[in-house]
Scaffold this motif. Structure first.
Motif, PDB file in Angstrom:
ATOM      1  N   PHE A 192       0.820  -1.204   0.000  1.00 36.92           N
ATOM      2  CA  PHE A 192       0.000   0.000   0.000  1.00 36.92           C
ATOM      3  C   PHE A 192       0.856   1.256   0.000  1.00 36.92           C
ATOM      4  O   PHE A 192       2.012   1.259   0.431  1.00 36.92           O
ATOM      5  CB  PHE A 192      -0.967   0.023   1.196  1.00 36.92           C
ATOM      6  N   ALA A 193       0.248   2.327  -0.496  1.00 36.88           N
ATOM      7  CA  ALA A 193       0.857   3.657  -0.464  1.00 36.88           C
ATOM      8  C   ALA A 193      -0.256   4.655  -0.204  1.00 36.88           C
ATOM      9  O   ALA A 193      -1.357   4.524  -0.751  1.00 36.88           O
ATOM     10  CB  ALA A 193       1.561   3.974  -1.779  1.00 36.88           C
ATOM     11  N   GLU A 194       0.004   5.626   0.631  1.00 34.02           N
ATOM     12  CA  GLU A 194      -1.027   6.623   0.929  1.00 34.02           C
ATOM     13  C   GLU A 194      -0.388   7.970   1.240  1.00 34.02           C
ATOM     14  O   GLU A 194       0.791   8.058   1.603  1.00 34.02           O
ATOM     15  CB  GLU A 194      -1.924   6.171   2.082  1.00 34.02           C
ATOM     16  N   LEU A 195      -1.185   8.991   1.077  1.00 31.57           N
ATOM     17  CA  LEU A 195      -0.771  10.360   1.366  1.00 31.57           C
ATOM     18  C   LEU A 195      -1.780  10.966   2.316  1.00 31.57           C
ATOM     19  O   LEU A 195      -2.974  11.029   2.003  1.00 31.57           O
ATOM     20  CB  LEU A 195      -0.686  11.184   0.074  1.00 31.57           C
ATOM     21  N   LYS A 196      -1.301  11.377   3.493  1.00 30.50           N
ATOM     22  CA  LYS A 196      -2.183  11.953   4.504  1.00 30.50           C
ATOM     23  C   LYS A 196      -1.645  13.319   4.928  1.00 30.50           C
ATOM     24  O   LYS A 196      -0.446  13.575   4.858  1.00 30.50           O
ATOM     25  CB  LYS A 196      -2.280  11.061   5.742  1.00 30.50           C
ATOM     26  N   VAL A 197      -2.540  14.149   5.399  1.00 31.53           N
ATOM     27  CA  VAL A 197      -2.172  15.410   6.037  1.00 31.53           C
ATOM     28  C   VAL A 197      -2.550  15.302   7.505  1.00 31.53           C
ATOM     29  O   VAL A 197      -3.701  15.001   7.835  1.00 31.53           O
ATOM     30  CB  VAL A 197      -2.880  16.613   5.380  1.00 31.53           C
ATOM     31  N   ASN A 198      -1.580  15.504   8.395  1.00 34.03           N
ATOM     32  CA  ASN A 198      -1.799  15.433   9.832  1.00 34.03           C
ATOM     33  C   ASN A 198      -1.836  16.832  10.433  1.00 34.03           C
ATOM     34  O   ASN A 198      -1.040  17.698  10.055  1.00 34.03           O
ATOM     35  CB  ASN A 198      -0.679  14.650  10.512  1.00 34.03           C
TER      36      ASN A 198
END
Length: 219
Positions: A192-198
């Motif tokens: 998996f690969a993901e892009l999040k903003v925290n």
């Protein structure tokens, strides 16, 4: 820190109570472009007769890209899944930017310390919006707690200490995140690969914003 430890205990209980059916375990690597808001960061330069200067506004420039990794547990319910994760991320200062604070002699100055350590635990909901046989595209969002600390940085010219950058106080704060990702199913393993903003609710001028890219494996 106590809340972070409690979240890790919940993580273990989550996996145990869910049983083997639909539960996955995995590892991930994190790459972070960090924009940090802190309550205070001071530089002391006794050799120049300066007791303390607030450099909080410079911290976000001195610290940029960080990296780390962690583990996660997934509870798969079909189109919906829950992910409980724990991560460690390290940020090291940009020494050239520290040196620029000291003017012409800065290039001869050595920097020791100043590392920022970030420990986090999060519970996220994953919603599968494109459930193809091999590729699953999903959106994700959730929250948790982050423990963030920094050690003092010492700036020296040879054996002479030029300045000390005092660390900000250790903080354990809530965090919220949102993003999207993709699972690539390869038999019993998913890449998996993901892009999040925290958003970390740190004390200081603003909350921290962390664009976070994560890649990993789930078994």
């Amino acid at each position: 820190m106590k809340r972070l430890i409690l979240l890790c205990v919940v993580l273990a209980a989550f996996a145990a109570s869910a049983g083997a059916q639909g539960v996955g375990f995995g590892v991930q690597g994190d790459f972070v472009n960090f924009n940090l808001g802190v309550a205070q960061a001071n530089i002391n330069i006794p050799s120049l007769g300066v007791g303390s200067l607030d450099i909080s506004s410079l911290v976000k420039d001195i610290y940029g890209v960080g990296y780390g990794g962690g583990i996660h547990f997934d509870l798969d319910l079909g189109l919906l899944a829950f992910r409980l994760s724990g991560d460690y991320i390290m940020l090291s200062p940009d020494k050239a930017k520290y040196q620029s604070l000291l003017g012409p002699l800065g290039s001869q100055v050595t920097i020791d310390g100043g590392r920022i350590d970030i420990y986090s635990g999060n519970l996220n909901l994953k919603l599968n919006i494109l459930p193809l046989p091999v590729i699953h595209v999903y959106v994700t969002g959730g929250g948790g707690f982050v423990d963030i600390k920094m050690n003092d940085a010492t700036l020296s010219l040879g054996t002479f200490k030029v300045a000390t950058v005092k660390a900000f106080d250790t903080q354990t704060k809530p965090t919220l995140n949102a993003g999207a990702g993709v699972d690539l199913k390869l038999g019993p393993i998913a890449l998996f690969a993901e892009l999040k903003v925290n958003f970390i609710m740190t004390e200081g001028k603003t909350s921290s914003e962390v664009p976070l890219a994560t890649v990993g494996l789930t078994f």
